[in-house]
Design a protein around this motif. Sequence first.
Motif, PDB file in Angstrom:
ATOM      1  N   LEU A 372      -3.462   6.943  -1.086  1.00 39.72           N
ATOM      2  CA  LEU A 372      -2.377   5.961  -1.017  1.00 39.72           C
ATOM      3  C   LEU A 372      -1.023   6.563  -1.360  1.00 39.72           C
ATOM      4  CD1 LEU A 372      -4.081   2.859  -2.709  1.00 39.72           C
ATOM      5  CD2 LEU A 372      -4.100   3.553  -0.307  1.00 39.72           C
ATOM      6  N   ALA A 373      -0.965   7.879  -1.487  1.00 40.31           N
ATOM      7  CA  ALA A 373       0.285   8.525  -1.905  1.00 40.31           C
ATOM      8  C   ALA A 373       1.413   8.250  -0.912  1.00 40.31           C
ATOM      9  CB  ALA A 373       0.072  10.025  -2.066  1.00 40.31           C
ATOM     10  N   ASP A 374       1.100   8.308   0.382  1.00 40.24           N
ATOM     11  CA  ASP A 374       2.154   8.080   1.376  1.00 40.24           C
ATOM     12  C   ASP A 374       2.709   6.671   1.299  1.00 40.24           C
ATOM     13  OD1 ASP A 374       1.910  10.641   2.328  1.00 40.24           O
ATOM     14  OD2 ASP A 374       1.174  10.088   4.317  1.00 40.24           O
ATOM     15  N   ILE A 375       1.828   5.691   1.207  1.00 44.32           N
ATOM     16  CA  ILE A 375       2.305   4.311   1.232  1.00 44.32           C
ATOM     17  C   ILE A 375       3.003   3.941  -0.076  1.00 44.32           C
ATOM     18  CG2 ILE A 375       0.250   3.079   0.391  1.00 44.32           C
ATOM     19  CD1 ILE A 375       0.655   1.243   2.940  1.00 44.32           C
ATOM     20  N   LYS A 376       2.594   4.549  -1.174  1.00 46.78           N
ATOM     21  CA  LYS A 376       3.327   4.344  -2.431  1.00 46.78           C
ATOM     22  C   LYS A 376       4.740   4.902  -2.301  1.00 46.78           C
ATOM     23  CE  LYS A 376       3.724   3.373  -6.892  1.00 46.78           C
ATOM     24  NZ  LYS A 376       4.981   4.027  -7.278  1.00 46.78           N
ATOM     25  N   ALA A 377       4.882   6.040  -1.641  1.00 46.38           N
ATOM     26  CA  ALA A 377       6.206   6.608  -1.428  1.00 46.38           C
ATOM     27  C   ALA A 377       7.059   5.711  -0.537  1.00 46.38           C
ATOM     28  CB  ALA A 377       6.087   8.005  -0.815  1.00 46.38           C
ATOM     29  N   LEU A 378       6.430   5.055   0.440  1.00 47.96           N
ATOM     30  CA  LEU A 378       7.175   4.138   1.295  1.00 47.96           C
ATOM     31  C   LEU A 378       7.772   2.998   0.476  1.00 47.96           C
ATOM     32  CD1 LEU A 378       4.818   3.772   4.410  1.00 47.96           C
ATOM     33  CD2 LEU A 378       6.744   5.335   4.092  1.00 47.96           C
ATOM     34  N   ILE A 379       6.981   2.471  -0.452  1.00 49.21           N
ATOM     35  CA  ILE A 379       7.470   1.390  -1.311  1.00 49.21           C
ATOM     36  C   ILE A 379       8.593   1.896  -2.207  1.00 49.21           C
ATOM     37  CG2 ILE A 379       6.857  -0.220  -3.147  1.00 49.21           C
ATOM     38  CD1 ILE A 379       4.006  -0.239  -2.002  1.00 49.21           C
ATOM     39  N   ASP A 380       8.376   3.049  -2.825  1.00 53.01           N
ATOM     40  CA  ASP A 380       9.365   3.589  -3.766  1.00 53.01           C
ATOM     41  C   ASP A 380      10.677   3.935  -3.071  1.00 53.01           C
ATOM     42  OD1 ASP A 380       7.508   3.326  -5.765  1.00 53.01           O
ATOM     43  OD2 ASP A 380       6.937   5.447  -5.794  1.00 53.01           O
ATOM     44  N   ASP A 381      10.595   4.411  -1.831  1.00 51.05           N
ATOM     45  CA  ASP A 381      11.794   4.874  -1.127  1.00 51.05           C
ATOM     46  C   ASP A 381      12.538   3.763  -0.397  1.00 51.05           C
ATOM     47  OD1 ASP A 381      11.140   7.387  -2.000  1.00 51.05           O
ATOM     48  OD2 ASP A 381      10.271   8.052  -0.105  1.00 51.05           O
ATOM     49  N   ALA A 382      11.886   2.626  -0.201  1.00 54.93           N
ATOM     50  CA  ALA A 382      12.532   1.526   0.526  1.00 54.93           C
ATOM     51  C   ALA A 382      13.625   0.888  -0.320  1.00 54.93           C
ATOM     52  CB  ALA A 382      11.492   0.473   0.910  1.00 54.93           C
ATOM     53  N   ASP A 383      14.671   0.423   0.342  1.00 50.88           N
ATOM     54  CA  ASP A 383      15.745  -0.260  -0.372  1.00 50.88           C
ATOM     55  C   ASP A 383      15.287  -1.600  -0.923  1.00 50.88           C
ATOM     56  OD1 ASP A 383      17.540   1.790   0.134  1.00 50.88           O
ATOM     57  OD2 ASP A 383      18.305   0.872   1.973  1.00 50.88           O
ATOM     58  N   SER A 384      14.309  -2.206  -0.259  1.00 54.09           N
ATOM     59  CA  SER A 384      13.808  -3.507  -0.694  1.00 54.09           C
ATOM     60  C   SER A 384      12.406  -3.695  -0.150  1.00 54.09           C
ATOM     61  CB  SER A 384      14.724  -4.641  -0.205  1.00 54.09           C
ATOM     62  OG  SER A 384      14.779  -4.657   1.218  1.00 54.09           O
ATOM     63  N   VAL A 385      11.748  -4.756  -0.592  1.00 54.61           N
ATOM     64  CA  VAL A 385      10.414  -5.093  -0.088  1.00 54.61           C
ATOM     65  C   VAL A 385      10.456  -6.500   0.491  1.00 54.61           C
ATOM     66  CG1 VAL A 385       9.256  -3.600  -1.757  1.00 54.61           C
ATOM     67  CG2 VAL A 385       9.619  -6.014  -2.316  1.00 54.61           C
ATOM     68  N   HIS A 386       9.505  -6.789   1.363  1.00 54.88           N
ATOM     69  CA  HIS A 386       9.352  -8.155   1.860  1.00 54.88           C
ATOM     70  C   HIS A 386       7.895  -8.544   1.753  1.00 54.88           C
ATOM     71  CE1 HIS A 386       8.566  -5.785   5.591  1.00 54.88           C
ATOM     72  NE2 HIS A 386       7.689  -6.752   5.842  1.00 54.88           N
ATOM     73  N   GLY A 387       7.632  -9.841   1.739  1.00 52.67           N
ATOM     74  CA  GLY A 387       6.281 -10.341   1.546  1.00 52.67           C
ATOM     75  C   GLY A 387       5.430 -10.166   2.782  1.00 52.67           C
ATOM     76  N   GLN A 388       4.128 -10.124   2.579  1.00 54.37           N
ATOM     77  CA  GLN A 388       3.178 -10.008   3.677  1.00 54.37           C
ATOM     78  C   GLN A 388       3.373 -11.155   4.669  1.00 54.37           C
ATOM     79  OE1 GLN A 388      -1.058 -10.735   2.871  1.00 54.37           O
ATOM     80  NE2 GLN A 388      -1.466  -8.682   3.668  1.00 54.37           N
ATOM     81  N   PHE A 389       3.480 -10.799   5.959  1.00 55.75           N
ATOM     82  CA  PHE A 389       3.736 -11.778   7.022  1.00 55.75           C
ATOM     83  C   PHE A 389       4.992 -12.598   6.727  1.00 55.75           C
ATOM     84  CE2 PHE A 389      -1.038 -11.546   6.630  1.00 55.75           C
ATOM     85  CZ  PHE A 389      -1.207 -10.618   7.638  1.00 55.75           C
ATOM     86  N   ASP A 390       5.924 -11.985   6.031  1.00 54.65           N
ATOM     87  CA  ASP A 390       7.177 -12.642   5.639  1.00 54.65           C
ATOM     88  C   ASP A 390       6.919 -13.952   4.906  1.00 54.65           C
ATOM     89  OD1 ASP A 390       9.930 -12.309   5.465  1.00 54.65           O
ATOM     90  OD2 ASP A 390      10.346 -13.492   7.251  1.00 54.65           O
ATOM     91  N   LEU A 391       5.777 -14.017   4.232  1.00 59.78           N
ATOM     92  CA  LEU A 391       5.387 -15.145   3.364  1.00 59.78           C
ATOM     93  C   LEU A 391       5.103 -16.439   4.130  1.00 59.78           C
ATOM     94  CD1 LEU A 391       7.814 -14.625   0.327  1.00 59.78           C
ATOM     95  CD2 LEU A 391       5.462 -13.800   0.592  1.00 59.78           C
ATOM     96  N   VAL A 392       4.899 -16.373   5.442  1.00 60.64           N
ATOM     97  CA  VAL A 392       4.613 -17.624   6.152  1.00 60.64           C
ATOM     98  C   VAL A 392       3.242 -18.177   5.788  1.00 60.64           C
ATOM     99  CG1 VAL A 392       6.182 -17.220   8.077  1.00 60.64           C
ATOM    100  CG2 VAL A 392       3.820 -16.396   8.232  1.00 60.64           C
ATOM    101  N   ILE A 393       2.262 -17.290   5.525  1.00 59.40           N
ATOM    102  CA  ILE A 393       0.947 -17.792   5.118  1.00 59.40           C
ATOM    103  C   ILE A 393       1.021 -18.380   3.713  1.00 59.40           C
ATOM    104  CG2 ILE A 393      -1.390 -17.086   4.477  1.00 59.40           C
ATOM    105  CD1 ILE A 393      -1.521 -15.347   6.871  1.00 59.40           C
ATOM    106  N   ASP A 394       1.841 -17.775   2.852  1.00 59.04           N
ATOM    107  CA  ASP A 394       1.972 -18.291   1.486  1.00 59.04           C
ATOM    108  C   ASP A 394       2.457 -19.730   1.474  1.00 59.04           C
ATOM    109  OD1 ASP A 394       2.097 -15.374   1.462  1.00 59.04           O
ATOM    110  OD2 ASP A 394       2.600 -15.526  -0.659  1.00 59.04           O
ATOM    111  N   ASP A 395       3.488 -20.008   2.256  1.00 63.01           N
ATOM    112  CA  ASP A 395       4.165 -21.298   2.157  1.00 63.01           C
ATOM    113  C   ASP A 395       3.867 -22.253   3.305  1.00 63.01           C
ATOM    114  OD1 ASP A 395       5.343 -20.610  -0.230  1.00 63.01           O
ATOM    115  OD2 ASP A 395       7.138 -19.790   0.704  1.00 63.01           O
ATOM    116  N   TYR A 396       3.439 -21.715   4.428  1.00 66.54           N
ATOM    117  CA  TYR A 396       3.173 -22.558   5.605  1.00 66.54           C
ATOM    118  C   TYR A 396       1.844 -22.134   6.229  1.00 66.54           C
ATOM    119  CZ  TYR A 396       8.125 -23.146   4.719  1.00 66.54           C
ATOM    120  OH  TYR A 396       9.331 -23.370   4.095  1.00 66.54           O
ATOM    121  N   GLY A 397       0.820 -22.167   5.404  1.00 64.37           N
ATOM    122  CA  GLY A 397      -0.470 -21.667   5.843  1.00 64.37           C
ATOM    123  C   GLY A 397      -1.064 -22.457   6.985  1.00 64.37           C
TER     124      GLY A 397
END
Length: 437
Positions: A372-397
Motif C-alpha cells: 500500500l506504499a504507493d496509495i499512501k503516498a497518493l494520499i499524502d501528496d494530494a492537496d486534499s481528499v474527497h469521499g468515496q463516490f463523492d459521498l453519494v452513497i453515504d447521504d443518498y444511498g
Amino acid sequence: MKRLALASLALVTVVALSGCTAIQRATQGDEKPDGSTSFTYWSMWSEGEPQQLALQAAIDDFTDETGIEVDVEWIGRDNVKKLSPTLNSPTAPADLIDAAQRNIKSVLVSTESSHSMNDVLASEIPGEGVTVESVIPEDYLDMITVDGETWMLPYQVISSAFWYNRAEHPELVTDPPAEWDDLIAWLDASKAAGRTPLAQDGDIANFNLYYYAELAVRNMGAGELHAAAADPTGDAFTQQGFIDAAAQLQQLVDGGYFIDGYSSSKWPAMQQKWAQNDADLIFNGTWIPHETKSSTADGFEYGAFPMPRTSPDGDASQEVSLIGFGIPANAANTDAAEQFIAYFMKKEQLEGVSTLAGNMTPRADIDVPAELADIKALIDDADSVHGQFDLVIDDYGDWTTKVLIPLVNKLAFGAISAQEFSSQLPKDSATYWANNG
C-alpha cells in the motif's frame, strides 16, 4: 471487501437520509461519566478475519490493564443493520459498533442516534501523552463531523486507484498517466502490444460506479456529484462536466479496453486474472492486495496511480473512506466504550490493523504495508481528499441504488450511450425526488 460492498449497499437503502442532523452527547454540563466497568461491542468483523484478530488482541490487553470487561460479538457485516431497529429503545443492546463510514452515517447519524466522539478526541491516548485528535488527520475528521460534533472514530483508512504490477510495468512507476489523454494513449499501447488493458468484475455495482463517480469528481470538482444528487429537478446533471464523465466512461467501453466477459463476470474472477497478469490495470480499493495475494503471478509487486486529471488544472484530490467506531446515543456504557476507543488508538495496538490486517491506519507514525506504499503516498501528496463516490452513497444511498447505479451499469456494459445516459439521469433523478422528496 465484496461482502462489505454488498452489505453497505443493502444497508444504505434501509434508512432515508435527509442531510445533516444533530449528534447527541451522553455526558453534558455537570453530568458525570457513567463509570461503567463493562460494555458490549458488536463488530462488523467475523471470527478469524485479520481485523478481528487485531481487535481481539487489543480487547484482551485492555481488559488486563483496566479491568473493564468487553462483551464482544463478532457479528459480521450486518452488525449495524441488526442494531438499527433498537435505536428507539431506552437502551441500545450494543454500546459500541464498528462499520464503514457510510453505514454509521446512514443508520446512526441520519436518525439522530449517534453519540458524539468529541470527548474521545479530547482524551489522552494511554501512555503516549497525546490526544486522540492529534493522531487523526484533519481532512479525515472533516469528513465525519457535523455541526462541530464528530460521529465516528476511524481506525482504518481505505482508498482507491488504478492498480498494476510494478515488475511488469516499470514505466508506470516513473511516469504514470497524469491526464485522461495520457491514460487513453497508455491503454491503446497496451492493446497494440496484445495485452488486455483493464480488468473489471462487472457484477459488483460499486466497481462500475467508481469510474463514473471518480470522473465526475475530476471534471466537476469534489462535492459536485454529491450536490447534484440532491437536486430535486435533476437539472444539475445537465452540466458539461457530468456529460463529459459519461462520455469518458463510454470511451473506455468503445475502446475495447475492458477484459472480455466483464459484463457477465462473477467476482473475483477478473481480479484474479489481473493478479495473474492477464490484464494490466484494475481500478479498485486498498483491499485488493489482501484479496489477490494468494493468486498473484510470481514476482508480482503492487503499484498504484490515481484516476488522472481530465484537464491540466482539473481536480487531483485523492479518494478516501474510513472504517471505525460508532456509539449509539442510547448506549448505557459510553464511558467504558470511549476508554476502549482511546486505548485502541495506541500505536502498539492500532498497528495491528497494518501488520495483521494489511491495511492503512489514520496514524502517520504507523508504517503501511509495502503493498500500500504507493496509495499512501497518493494520499499524502494530494492537496486534499474527497469521499468515496463523492459521498453519494453515504447521504443518498437509496437514490444511488435506484437511480445512479442502474444507469452506470448500463453505460459501463455498453447497453446505452453516454448521450442516452446524460439524457436519462436528470429525468430519473427528478422522478425519484418527486416520489421521495
